[in-house]
Enzyme design. Structure first.
Site, short mmCIF file in Angstrom:
data_model
loop_
_atom_site.label_atom_id
_atom_site.label_comp_id
_atom_site.label_asym_id
_atom_site.label_seq_id
_atom_site.Cartn_x
_atom_site.Cartn_y
_atom_site.Cartn_z
N TYR A 141 2.33 3.29 -5.69
CA TYR A 141 2.33 2.72 -7.06
C TYR A 141 3.31 3.50 -7.69
O TYR A 141 3.84 3.03 -9.04
CB TYR A 141 0.98 2.96 -7.71
N LYS A 188 -3.36 5.38 7.92
CA LYS A 188 -3.12 4.45 8.60
C LYS A 188 -2.27 5.09 9.43
O LYS A 188 -0.86 4.90 9.55
CB LYS A 188 -2.59 3.29 7.87
N ASP A 220 -8.27 0.34 8.29
CA ASP A 220 -8.90 -1.06 8.55
C ASP A 220 -10.36 -0.97 9.03
O ASP A 220 -11.20 -1.70 8.99
CB ASP A 220 -8.05 -1.58 9.46
N ASP A 244 -7.62 2.91 -4.08
CA ASP A 244 -8.13 1.88 -5.07
C ASP A 244 -8.87 0.60 -4.37
O ASP A 244 -9.96 0.08 -4.89
CB ASP A 244 -6.67 1.26 -5.38
N ASP A 248 -13.26 -0.33 -4.59
CA ASP A 248 -13.71 -1.69 -5.13
C ASP A 248 -14.76 -2.06 -4.08
O ASP A 248 -15.72 -2.84 -4.54
CB ASP A 248 -12.52 -2.66 -5.35
#
Ligand code: NAD
Length: 357
Positions: A141, A188, A220, A244, A248
């Site tokens: 970001y 990852k 994943d 992030d 959620d």
């Protein structure tokens, strides 16, 4: 103890829920003999209307002279003008950046009473009680980027340094020590160089916390495990983007967006506390908002900024008690049984929490 709290309600239901958290903090102060001074500042769309900027200097100074920030939410259709220079979310992003709040803590708990509000089977939700620690000021970001512009390429860059990873991972390990002593680190590693740095740093920091069991999980796989074995997790730590997305997904386990609190912390005890939801323009001004996320954010303030563990526990137990006694705002109204569809107002719900404090 004495503490100064900057109250930044913001816009929409942010104003409604932050006011309810103030009631709870005031009740805690009276019950436990503390003195909390609330000073209100403007932020977000409301601040744009009054001053032309989402985070006026005066608000920033108020926060600098406070021990913690109680934040509502910012934004709304009125300020959704793509070409506008001043945007409500600059208020919250500016505060995170100004105070270098690099660790975002999001507890997620499943409430048995709200099982019918989640898409998972009730047996999978039993004992779900986890804490996400998301890195908040680094990663993709904030890395170098190129917009598409007139060409046919665009890119964003995931960049992390060892110190950036270390400081947030220390927060996660310390949190795990105070809980069930388990930490899952999300990355990852098999594909990304930045994830290999992340993982090796986590392993190095682990040497200081031998009492905590560490598990590495690929992002994943984690999205799947969160649904198949949510109760197995205690503390989870992730980079800005992975955190992030995964938080959620996890929020669904709690039954409503309105239930979830958060804390954003830096190197000191100073912190910003806010529910994870937005300004909910569809229900704003109707007395329908669920104030739980804001009330539990206040509990996190008591715990992390003021070191008032017993008081924080008392607030959390009061919410559990109110829910167990059947207190329900519209978003968590029973979907079946004798009380199907029945709900109480935001203020009545807070009164039920206070009755259980
Ligand atoms: P939202 O979280 O405001 O609402 C999503 C849905 O959840 C709506 O149906 C809403 O009614 C419901 N909901 C949210 N909180 C609730 C509560 N406490 N009680 C009951 N129901 C609740 O998300 P959105 O609709 O995508 O965004 C609305 C505005 O909020 C936008 O302007 C967005 O930019 C802003 N926003 C701000 C923040 C923040 O300030 N941190 C976070 C997210 C969104």
């Amino acid at each position: 103890m004495k503490a100064k709290i900057a109250l930044l309600p913001g816009d929409g239901i942010g104003v409604e829920v932050a006011g309810e958290a103030v009631k709870v903090l005031s009740a805690v102060a009276a019950k436990f003999g503390h003195e909390f001074e609330f000073n209100e500042g403007i932020v977000g769309g409301t601040a744009i209307d009054q001053t032309g900027t989402a985070l006026p200097d005066e608000t920033l100074r108020l926060c600098e002279s406070s021990d913690a920030i109680l934040f509502g939410a910012v934004g709304g259709p009125k300020w959704d003008i793509p070409s506008a220079k001043a945007r409500p979310e600059q208020g919250i992003l500016g505060l995170r950046k100004h105070f270098d709040l690099f660790a975002n803590l999001r507890p997620v708990k499943a409430y048995p009473a709200l099982a019918q509000h989640t898409p998972l089977r009730a047996d999978l939700l039993e004992g779900v009680d986890m804490l996400f620690v998301r890195e908040l000021t680094g990663g993709i970001y904030f890395g170098a980027r190129q917009e598409q512009g007139d060409g046919d390429t665009a890119f964003d860059t995931e960049v992390y340094s060892v110190p950036e990873v270390e400081r947030v991972v220390h927060v996660a390990f310390r949190a795990a020590q105070g809980r069930r002593k388990k930490l899952a680190s999300i990355d990852k590693f098999n594909i990304l160089a930045s994830s290999r740095l992340w993982r090796s740093t986590v392993m190095k920091v682990h040497e200081d916390y031998s009492d905590v069991a560490l598990e590495h999980i690929l992002i994943d796989a984690c999205t799947m495990h969160l649904i198949t074995r949510p109760a197995s997790f205690d503390v989870l730590v992730a980079s800005n983007m992975f955190g992030d997305i995964i938080t959620d997904e996890a929020s669904v386990l709690a039954g409503s967006l309105g239930m979830l609190p958060s804390a954003s912390l830096g190197a000191s005890k100073f912190g910003l506390y806010e529910p994870i939801h937005g300004t909910a323009p569809d229900i704003a001004g109707q007395g329908k908002a669920n104030p739980t996320g804001s009330i539990l954010s206040a509990a996190m303030m008591l715990r992390y900024s003021f070191g008032l563990e017993a008081e924080a526990d008392a607030v959390e137990r009061a919410v559990d008690g109110a829910l167990a006694a059947g207190a329900r705002t519209a978003d968590i109204a029973p979907r079946g049984g004798a009380h199907k569809g029945q709900f109480i107002s935001t203020a009545e719900y807070t009164a039920a929490v206070l009755a259980n404090l």
